[in-house]
Motif scaffolding. Sequence first.
Motif, PDB file in Angstrom:
ATOM      1  N   THR A   9       0.380  -1.144  -0.290  1.00  0.00           N
ATOM      2  CA  THR A   9      -0.259  -0.159  -0.058  1.00  0.00           C
ATOM      3  C   THR A   9       0.979   1.195   0.148  1.00  0.00           C
ATOM      4  O   THR A   9       0.807   2.033  -0.598  1.00  0.00           O
ATOM      5  N   ASN A  10       2.597   1.142   1.223  1.00  0.00           N
ATOM      6  CA  ASN A  10       3.063   2.195   0.770  1.00  0.00           C
ATOM      7  C   ASN A  10       3.461   2.312  -0.147  1.00  0.00           C
ATOM      8  O   ASN A  10       3.804   4.126  -0.827  1.00  0.00           O
ATOM      9  N   GLN A  11       3.726   1.458  -1.117  1.00  0.00           N
ATOM     10  CA  GLN A  11       4.559   2.161  -2.897  1.00  0.00           C
ATOM     11  C   GLN A  11       3.568   2.049  -3.715  1.00  0.00           C
ATOM     12  O   GLN A  11       3.955   3.023  -4.600  1.00  0.00           O
ATOM     13  N   VAL A  12       2.704   1.274  -3.519  1.00  0.00           N
ATOM     14  CA  VAL A  12       1.872   1.506  -4.677  1.00  0.00           C
ATOM     15  C   VAL A  12       1.084   2.706  -4.466  1.00  0.00           C
ATOM     16  O   VAL A  12       1.301   4.042  -5.760  1.00  0.00           O
ATOM     17  N   PHE A  13       0.573   3.182  -3.026  1.00  0.00           N
ATOM     18  CA  PHE A  13      -0.232   4.844  -3.660  1.00  0.00           C
ATOM     19  C   PHE A  13       0.664   5.679  -3.238  1.00  0.00           C
ATOM     20  O   PHE A  13      -0.204   6.963  -3.128  1.00  0.00           O
ATOM     21  N   LYS A  14       1.631   5.649  -3.529  1.00  0.00           N
ATOM     22  CA  LYS A  14       2.551   6.836  -3.320  1.00  0.00           C
ATOM     23  C   LYS A  14       1.599   7.227  -4.897  1.00  0.00           C
ATOM     24  O   LYS A  14       2.819   8.198  -4.666  1.00  0.00           O
ATOM     25  N   TYR A  15       2.004   7.004  -5.700  1.00  0.00           N
ATOM     26  CA  TYR A  15       1.919   7.169  -7.043  1.00  0.00           C
ATOM     27  C   TYR A  15       0.500   6.773  -8.479  1.00  0.00           C
ATOM     28  O   TYR A  15       0.279   7.178  -9.058  1.00  0.00           O
ATOM     29  N   TRP A  16      -0.357   6.949  -7.504  1.00  0.00           N
ATOM     30  CA  TRP A  16      -2.140   6.959  -7.452  1.00  0.00           C
ATOM     31  C   TRP A  16      -2.752   7.952  -7.221  1.00  0.00           C
ATOM     32  O   TRP A  16      -2.938   7.533  -4.895  1.00  0.00           O
ATOM     33  N   SER A  17      -3.010   8.812  -7.485  1.00  0.00           N
ATOM     34  CA  SER A  17      -3.747   9.872  -6.344  1.00  0.00           C
ATOM     35  C   SER A  17      -5.521  10.024  -7.238  1.00  0.00           C
ATOM     36  O   SER A  17      -5.700  10.471  -6.363  1.00  0.00           O
ATOM     37  N   GLN A  18      -5.677   9.288  -7.848  1.00  0.00           N
ATOM     38  CA  GLN A  18      -6.820   8.761  -7.945  1.00  0.00           C
ATOM     39  C   GLN A  18      -7.993   8.356  -7.406  1.00  0.00           C
ATOM     40  O   GLN A  18      -8.772   8.489  -7.321  1.00  0.00           O
ATOM     41  N   ASN A  19      -7.291   7.617  -6.103  1.00  0.00           N
ATOM     42  CA  ASN A  19      -8.608   7.117  -4.886  1.00  0.00           C
ATOM     43  C   ASN A  19      -7.445   6.285  -4.108  1.00  0.00           C
ATOM     44  O   ASN A  19      -6.183   5.891  -3.904  1.00  0.00           O
ATOM     45  N   HIS A  20      -6.916   7.826  -2.529  1.00  0.00           N
ATOM     46  CA  HIS A  20      -6.471   7.662  -1.620  1.00  0.00           C
ATOM     47  C   HIS A  20      -7.428   6.394  -0.480  1.00  0.00           C
ATOM     48  O   HIS A  20      -6.671   6.411   0.489  1.00  0.00           O
ATOM     49  N   HIS A  21      -8.150   5.846  -0.831  1.00  0.00           N
ATOM     50  CA  HIS A  21      -9.029   5.140   0.293  1.00  0.00           C
ATOM     51  C   HIS A  21      -9.122   3.736   0.119  1.00  0.00           C
ATOM     52  O   HIS A  21      -9.614   3.309   0.427  1.00  0.00           O
ATOM     53  N   LEU A  22      -7.876   3.281  -0.992  1.00  0.00           N
ATOM     54  CA  LEU A  22      -7.848   2.065  -1.661  1.00  0.00           C
ATOM     55  C   LEU A  22      -6.708   1.517   0.069  1.00  0.00           C
ATOM     56  O   LEU A  22      -5.508   1.977  -0.091  1.00  0.00           O
ATOM     57  N   ARG A  23      -6.636   0.187  -0.126  1.00  0.00           N
ATOM     58  CA  ARG A  23      -5.159  -0.814   0.739  1.00  0.00           C
ATOM     59  C   ARG A  23      -5.647  -2.029   0.370  1.00  0.00           C
ATOM     60  O   ARG A  23      -6.937  -2.500  -0.363  1.00  0.00           O
ATOM     61  N   VAL A  24      -4.355  -2.673  -0.380  1.00  0.00           N
ATOM     62  CA  VAL A  24      -4.560  -4.014  -0.674  1.00  0.00           C
ATOM     63  C   VAL A  24      -4.035  -4.960   0.473  1.00  0.00           C
ATOM     64  O   VAL A  24      -3.231  -4.660   1.483  1.00  0.00           O
ATOM     65  N   THR A  25      -5.058  -5.911   0.516  1.00  0.00           N
ATOM     66  CA  THR A  25      -4.491  -7.150   0.893  1.00  0.00           C
ATOM     67  C   THR A  25      -4.621  -8.106  -0.030  1.00  0.00           C
ATOM     68  O   THR A  25      -4.758  -8.558  -0.626  1.00  0.00           O
ATOM     69  N   PHE A  26      -4.124  -9.150   1.318  1.00  0.00           N
ATOM     70  CA  PHE A  26      -4.246 -10.697   0.636  1.00  0.00           C
ATOM     71  C   PHE A  26      -4.909 -11.544   1.718  1.00  0.00           C
ATOM     72  O   PHE A  26      -4.793 -11.605   2.982  1.00  0.00           O
ATOM     73  N   ASP A  27      -5.018 -12.945   0.798  1.00  0.00           N
ATOM     74  CA  ASP A  27      -6.022 -13.930   1.257  1.00  0.00           C
ATOM     75  C   ASP A  27      -5.662 -14.518   1.371  1.00  0.00           C
ATOM     76  O   ASP A  27      -5.485 -15.249   0.421  1.00  0.00           O
ATOM     77  N   VAL A  28      -5.804 -15.941   2.224  1.00  0.00           N
ATOM     78  CA  VAL A  28      -4.948 -16.908   1.558  1.00  0.00           C
ATOM     79  C   VAL A  28      -5.997 -18.073   2.632  1.00  0.00           C
ATOM     80  O   VAL A  28      -6.044 -18.105   3.636  1.00  0.00           O
ATOM     81  N   ARG A  29      -6.814 -19.359   1.617  1.00  0.00           N
ATOM     82  CA  ARG A  29      -8.121 -20.091   1.192  1.00  0.00           C
ATOM     83  C   ARG A  29      -7.564 -21.424   1.130  1.00  0.00           C
ATOM     84  O   ARG A  29      -7.566 -21.367   0.077  1.00  0.00           O
ATOM     85  N   THR A  30      -8.768 -22.403   1.529  1.00  0.00           N
ATOM     86  CA  THR A  30      -8.360 -23.808   0.626  1.00  0.00           C
ATOM     87  C   THR A  30      -9.778 -23.731   0.116  1.00  0.00           C
ATOM     88  O   THR A  30     -10.636 -22.802  -0.375  1.00  0.00           O
ATOM     89  N   ALA A  31      -9.193 -23.963  -1.828  1.00  0.00           N
ATOM     90  CA  ALA A  31      -9.367 -23.797  -2.603  1.00  0.00           C
ATOM     91  C   ALA A  31     -11.506 -24.303  -2.466  1.00  0.00           C
ATOM     92  O   ALA A  31     -11.836 -25.243  -1.700  1.00  0.00           O
ATOM     93  N   LYS A  32     -12.261 -24.105  -2.946  1.00  0.00           N
ATOM     94  CA  LYS A  32     -13.918 -24.090  -2.702  1.00  0.00           C
ATOM     95  C   LYS A  32     -14.467 -24.571  -4.185  1.00  0.00           C
ATOM     96  O   LYS A  32     -13.574 -24.815  -5.239  1.00  0.00           O
ATOM     97  N   PRO A  33     -14.846 -25.930  -4.451  1.00  0.00           N
ATOM     98  CA  PRO A  33     -15.597 -26.292  -5.715  1.00  0.00           C
ATOM     99  C   PRO A  33     -15.927 -24.784  -6.847  1.00  0.00           C
ATOM    100  O   PRO A  33     -15.716 -25.131  -7.617  1.00  0.00           O
ATOM    101  N   ASP A  34     -17.054 -24.097  -5.846  1.00  0.00           N
ATOM    102  CA  ASP A  34     -17.486 -23.155  -7.240  1.00  0.00           C
ATOM    103  C   ASP A  34     -16.066 -22.237  -7.202  1.00  0.00           C
ATOM    104  O   ASP A  34     -16.309 -20.804  -8.108  1.00  0.00           O
ATOM    105  N   ASP A  35     -15.464 -22.490  -6.901  1.00  0.00           N
ATOM    106  CA  ASP A  35     -13.658 -21.049  -7.555  1.00  0.00           C
ATOM    107  C   ASP A  35     -13.493 -21.141  -8.849  1.00  0.00           C
ATOM    108  O   ASP A  35     -13.950 -21.580  -9.760  1.00  0.00           O
ATOM    109  N   PRO A  36     -13.171 -19.978  -8.800  1.00  0.00           N
ATOM    110  CA  PRO A  36     -12.733 -20.166 -10.432  1.00  0.00           C
ATOM    111  C   PRO A  36     -11.717 -21.177 -11.231  1.00  0.00           C
ATOM    112  O   PRO A  36     -11.379 -22.470 -10.332  1.00  0.00           O
TER     113      PRO A  36
END
Length: 692
Positions: A310-337
Amino acid sequence: MKLKAVHVKDFRCVRDSGQFQIGDVTCLVGKNESGKTALLQALYRLNPVEGNEGTFSVTDDYPRSEVSDYEQEIEDGTRDHAIPIEATFAIDDETASQIESAFGVGVLRNRDFTLSKAYEATTRIVGVRVDESVATQHLIASAGLDSDVVSLVSEANDIDGLSKILNEDAKRRSQEVNAAQSAANAIQDPTEKAKAQQNARALGESLAAKSLRELTETIAGNNGLSLHIWREFLEPNLPLFLYFDEYYQMTGEVNIEQLRQRSANNQLRDSDKPLIGLLEMARLKLETIQDTSKTEDLINKLEGASNRLTNQVFKYWSQNHHLRVTFDVRTAKPDDPPEMQSGTNLWGRVHDSLHSVTTRLASRSKGFVWFFSFLAWFSKQKNRKQPLILLLDEPGLFLHAKAQGDLLRYIETELKPHHQVMYTTHSPFMVDPHNFERIRIVEDRTTLADGLVNIDEQGTKVFTEVLEANEASLFPLQGALGYDIAQTLFVGPYSLIVEGVSDLIYLQVISSLLAQNGRTGLDPQWTITPVGGCDKVATFCALLGSQAGLTVATLIDRSNKDAQKIDNLYKSRLLSKKHVLTYADFTGGQEADVEDMFEIGVYLQLVNGEFSDVLSKKITQTALKSKKPRLTQRLEDYFDANPLDKGQRFNHYRPARYLSEKSATLAKKILASNKTVDRFEKAFQQLNSLVS
């Protein structure tokens, strides 16, 4: 070292681009299908970051209309393979100093060298111009040779000659040593025998001569001094080319097991590469994610990754300062892509605090995903600690104009100080109007408006001079320049819209004269903006009036035919009524131009002075017989009856220019004209009252 010039031939739509110069930042501008991408891709093959992408294929890359004839000629042996890319590099001072330290000052005939590659070739063709005589004499002088060896090799004028002399001398000495040792071995007295053996060894090649001989053999093994310098000094410092286009955009989500398998098998997809870069930016390792046995540890790693990104990317993305990048790790589900329905999945997500919602990274705007993907992929390559030249194909294509400005700022502040950048565009917002010297215009000259061009002139061409380009290719430059002019004109909290440049000159000159003589001039906070006619006033008022914090007023001509347009400026609420001023408000007539603010005698002095060389006689007030209400109309009628000499015609701008150039000598006359001064001063006072 830096890339200086590029020449592309016989590659896709490019028959012969012509050589064009490259700077720290180079912008290739042209229409769609003009060949911009082909130029970047040809250059990329010369030294790609992905080593397996550096080959030119005749089937895929040679111009289709001629490929059959080309293949036949190659098969018949009547021609060599074409060379689609040649690049010229400048040797940097540090590397040049190392080369000269090894082979002598002046060994480089030129601080530039060329690098090219042919079809179906895995090796490159190197052109380093060297002076072997300088290198030969330097090696002899610096080797620490015995005087007899120096005398022996002093006539050598190239490396091959030096190597041959040293090898022959080493062979002769070896024979002499063998003979002397045989003789020494026959001596019975131990003392004399040892002495003779020592003398035999002394006949052999010295360490200095051996070292020099081995060096010359190494140079010969590298196929000469030029290629030796290339392999030892230049190739290790050659920048890698990083090519990036829309196909490198990440999905933002992946099955970890499958990604690890593709990576192990060297079968990564283009979209995988920036995702891996993203993980490296976040300091996440796929195996660590899978092998973490404690949930709290995994959460901490993912949160830490989110903070860094978030600190690196949004230094040069002035269109929306209300965003935050997150990660999630989960076991796959049958209806996932597809491809994510078993094992463990990594999901990139974006949290929008303004709307209190978290969405998949892949579902964000194409512009955001492009920007994000590029930063991730570039970050990965930057970690290689090798010099890079960035080749960006239509960067920011999906970005809003302001975000394209962010990207230009990123290129200027983050990339340019460390890397050369070459990018293509047809967007005026990706053209820096302050650095037009960076522009290279790309055109496909196969067809022009008047029909087919000569075959030698067909295909993609690259121009630096705008006079060589056609109108359609110049559009992004025109747009960028127009936007920059508009921004410059509109700077400041108060914008005064006038019809033309002559209005601008009159107002500035008269304001200055009044202020210098203790009268009221126009408040300097006003920025005067000429818009090119009454018809454009409403449009500019709408554009400027929509900007927060900007006060807009207008001071324009008034004629009966334009009266409704002028009234509509306040009736439609574009401006308040007190912000809409006309020259008629200060002259007392129903119609008036800016010229009517002057007493007739004063204005005629400007006309007579400007057109003195093409007037048969000076114009007097009594000579103006027309009864039309505006002075310029009466003058136009006069010139219809009394044409100017040399085919010239009266225009409104030239008297204004004359006033500007002669203002010092005309000042006394103007200030003595009470009506002129009073009219302008009243206009300035009324405008100044709008400045809070």
